[in-house]
Design an enzyme around this catalytic site. Structure first.
Site, short mmCIF file in Angstrom:
data_model
loop_
_atom_site.label_atom_id
_atom_site.label_comp_id
_atom_site.label_asym_id
_atom_site.label_seq_id
_atom_site.Cartn_x
_atom_site.Cartn_y
_atom_site.Cartn_z
N CYS B 90 0.95 -1.22 -0.07
CA CYS B 90 0.22 -0.02 0.02
C CYS B 90 0.51 1.27 0.43
O CYS B 90 0.07 2.61 -0.78
CB CYS B 90 -1.21 -0.24 1.06
SG CYS B 90 -1.90 -1.07 0.89
N HIS B 369 -9.30 3.30 -1.53
CA HIS B 369 -8.12 3.23 -0.74
C HIS B 369 -8.18 2.46 -1.68
O HIS B 369 -7.68 1.23 -1.19
CB HIS B 369 -7.73 2.57 0.35
CG HIS B 369 -6.43 2.08 0.45
ND1 HIS B 369 -5.94 2.97 0.41
CD2 HIS B 369 -5.86 0.50 1.25
CE1 HIS B 369 -4.41 2.26 0.62
NE2 HIS B 369 -4.84 0.86 0.89
N CYS B 400 0.52 3.26 5.72
CA CYS B 400 1.32 1.61 6.64
C CYS B 400 1.32 1.02 5.16
O CYS B 400 0.04 1.02 4.44
CB CYS B 400 0.23 1.31 7.60
SG CYS B 400 -1.53 0.61 7.26
#
Lengths: 295, 414
Positions: B90, B369, B400
């Site tokens: 990510c 996301h 993160c």
């Protein structure tokens, strides 16, 4: 004034085509085929909302990037049901099944977004004799409001048909014979490509679908839609395509499926010239892409 | 050799949408190409050769081994523009920005694009391990009997396709399950999570209404705003949702966890002198970046709290404290990730972050996301926020990532 054939939404091609296939005209023994005519008629849809999902599936089959600005050939696909509707009229001289697509010219006058509502129309004219029969032109036009954003013309050959006496077809500006020969790409065309393209374009002409249905029209194997090859070639130019452009293609020979074809392209003074070439080194489709003339 | 300034000039993304929604038919290459072309149009880069484009995707088909280069070739950029794929789960987007900014600072590039894309709709489906081995063996076999023999060991159950896993290979826990452990360990309440989530939605909606994204987003496939955004949500509405991760006293719901999403985001980065020569906006300088990882496998630490390790290292190297920042962006993987990261920083004596400075225009809970796209979204938005605040304002980003990792970056308006 042409008669206007008005539709609320794009008609379905499959039903109209089925009727025409069963209506294939057989020449009567001992009598010369009667000359045929083209009625002065326009088919129109005044407000068409585009389907982004269907566009994305069309883009995938043709090799285009899925984006908001639609390919010029997508607008041709949208006018195709109207072309079929014209041909489905009883007084239209020719049925879609068995027509040979000879050439196509289309111009995207400005980028068109998938979110724009479109006015679509189609009409036929320019019937004239050809050494193998008769040809006519099928025109399409797409507007946003009153602005013409796309226009296109497909020339069809009707083998063995007779044009009315005294007619001559306006010559269609076709790409020249000096096509490029150095292949920079190889495309593998699967056996079901005709069915894939039929599903996204609505052109379910049986010559494209299956060996059995293609055989009815004299082809050993299904042939890919000319407009697929056109689209694939334009997709290959990707980012090099001017925002407003004209594409002219000539369909030299059918492409039988499955097969491998080569793609050759070269830059010209103001655009590109391309050829889709078979394993025999003979061109199947040749074309030019250039910036649209401001008009 | 003098290190130059790498500056954020602008950004572009497409609205993010829920997986399986409006972009279900679009691939990673499609979305990245369209997003690059939106940026190209905004800055008049058509036909121009850039020094490099770097991007990545977390859920990636093997055919997309050159995803970014393919997107460049489909875009209006000069085909001589080189490209590279980069992957760090990510944090891919933020690492891409770091990679390009570092090249620019060292003089290896003047102008480039960094970002990422992800489609959870068009995720790769793979075959089972026994079938995959059999297929490879059959492919190597020279005779038909050998080819058939290769499949002898395949059982009917092996024929079922395997959907993409979002579980950590070493713990077998999904992100949500891992975060549920963290949430319980740090005692993050349901109310605090829902409050953070509601604020994210309200702030993102307000930013859309204020036109903040007018020069940061281009519509795609008829979508003009983030599809996950619920402008009228509230703590009360979120409080009614059933919990999805964790055991009996679970607090994590679909409302305070990010949804699987589709989208792409890119950032235009340039050498500061080059940007000024071209009269481009100079939004913010990329100051410094730190990557960190946690020892999460044995449960000593938390999977998504590496930000609490990266940030202190970054602050120390730059002689800064949390109080020195005008805006802080902590990626909202889950509401409790943000809250636990801040709690861990506070516990280590770094103080806390004022709510007014945290995720000022909302973050991933409201925007969605699409994994690798999140870094580009945050960098472009934060650079614009800092530029509006004026020269010298500082921003901190923490994203993160899977594998117990995180990337933290400092931007400063110039």
């Amino acid at each position: 004034m042409p008669q206007v054939l008005h539709f609320d939404e794009l008609p379905s091609v499959a039903g109209m085509l089925a009727k025409q296939v069963t209506r294939v005209r057989l020449p009567r023994l001992g009598s010369a085929p009667a000359p045929r005519t083209l009625p002065d008629r326009r088919a129109v849809v005044t407000s068409h909302r585009q389907d982004p999902d269907r566009l994305a599936r069309y883009d995938r089959v043709c090799g285009y990037t899925v984006r908001d600005e639609v390919p010029a050939s997508w607008l041709n696909v949208l006018t195709f049901p109207l072309q079929t509707a014209l041909m489905a009229q009883p007084d239209f001289g020719f049925g879609l099944a068995g027509l040979v697509h000879v050439s196509n010219t289309m111009t995207l006058h400005r980028p068109v977004s998938v979110t724009e509502q479109l006015w679509l129309s189609a009409w036929a004219d320019n019937l004239g004799p050809h050494r193998r029969g008769a040809t006519f032109d099928m025109h399409g036009e797409v507007r946003v409001g009153s602005e013409v954003v796309w226009s296109g013309t497909s020339t069809y050959l009707v083998n063995g048909a007779q044009a009315p006496a005294g007619t001559t077809a306006r010559p269609v500006v076709e790409p020249g014979d000096d096509w490029p020969t150095v292949r920079s790409q190889t495309w593998r065309l699967p056996a079901d490509l005709g069915r894939q393209y039929a599903a996204v374009s609505g052109d379910v002409n049986p010559i494209h679908l299956h060996p059995a249905t293609a055989r009815l029209f004299g082809f050993k194997r299904p042939i890919v839609h000319g407009m697929w090859t056109h689209a694939r070639a334009v997709a290959a130019l990707a980012g090099a395509l001017p925002a407003a452009h004209t594409v002219r293609v000539r369909f030299a020979k059918p492409v039988l499926l499955p097969t491998k074809v080569g793609f050759a392209v070269e830059q010209t003074a103001d655009g590109h010239r391309f050829a889709v070439v078979g394993s025999d080194d003979r061109p199947r489709v040749v074309g030019v892409v250039e910036p649209a003339q401001k008009g | 050799m003098a290190v130059r300034n790498a500056v954020i000039v602008g950004g572009n993304r497409i609205p993010f949408v829920k997986a399986g929604g409006k972009y279900a038919q679009a691939s990673n290459v499609d979305m990245l190409t369209a997003t690059i072309d939106g940026l190209v149009a905004r800055f008049g880069l058509a036909g121009e050769k850039l020094d490099e484009v770097v991007a990545g995707a977390v859920l990636k088909h093997s055919r997309d081994f050159n995803l970014t280069r393919e997107a460049v070739l489909g875009s209006a950029l000069d085909p001589h523009t080189p490209a590279c794929d980069l992957a760090q789960a990510c944090a891919t987007g933020l690492e891409a920005v770091t990679y390009l900014a570092n090249k620019i600072r060292l003089g290896q590039a003047d102008v480039g694009i960094a970002g990422g894309v992800d489609s959870a709709s068009d995720a790769p489906i793979v075959v089972s391990e026994p079938l995959r081995r059999a297929l490879l063996k059959a492919n190597r076999a020279r005779t038909l009997p050998d080819r058939l023999k290769a499949f002898a060991s395949v059982r009917p159950a092996d024929l079922a396709p395997v959907p993409p896993g979002v579980v950590e290979p070493r713990t077998g826990l999904s992100m949500g399950e891992s975060q549920a452990l963290t949430t319980a360990k740090w005692g993050i309440s349901r109310e605090a999570q829902d409050e953070l989530s509601a604020r994210s939605h309200q702030r993102l909606a307000a930013a859309w209404d204020a036109g903040f994204f007018d020069d940061l987003v281009t519509p795609y496939l008829g979508v003009t705003r983030d599809g996950i955004l619920r402008p009228d949500t509230s703590v009360a509405a979120l409080g009614k949702l059933r919990s999805v991760f964790g055991g009996a006293d679970a607090t994590m719901t679909a409302g305070n966890s990010t949804a699987l999403s589709d989208g792409a985001a890119v950032v235009l980065i340039a050498d500061e002198d080059e940007a000024r020569r071209r009269n481009w906006p100079v939004l913010a300088r990329v100051v410094d970046t730190q990557v960190a990882a946690t020892d999460y496998v044995t449960g000593n630490e938390d999977l998504l709290l590496a930000g609490a390790r990266a940030i202190p290292e970054l602050l120390e190297r730059n002689g800064l404290t949390l109080a020195d920042f005008d805006a802080v962006e902590v990626h909202e993987a889950f509401a409790s990730t943000v809250l636990a990261t801040l709690a861990a920083l506070e516990q280590d004596g770094h103080g806390t972050v004022d709510v007014d400075k945290l995720n000022v225009h909302g973050s991933s809970l409201a925007a969605g996301h699409p994994f690798a796209a999140t870094g580009g979204r945050i960098v472009a938005s934060l650079a614009k926020v800092l530029s509006e605040k004026g020269p010298g304002s500082r921003g901190l980003i923490s994203v993160c990532a899977a594998g117990g990792q995180a990337v933290a970056t400092i931007l400063e308006a110039v």
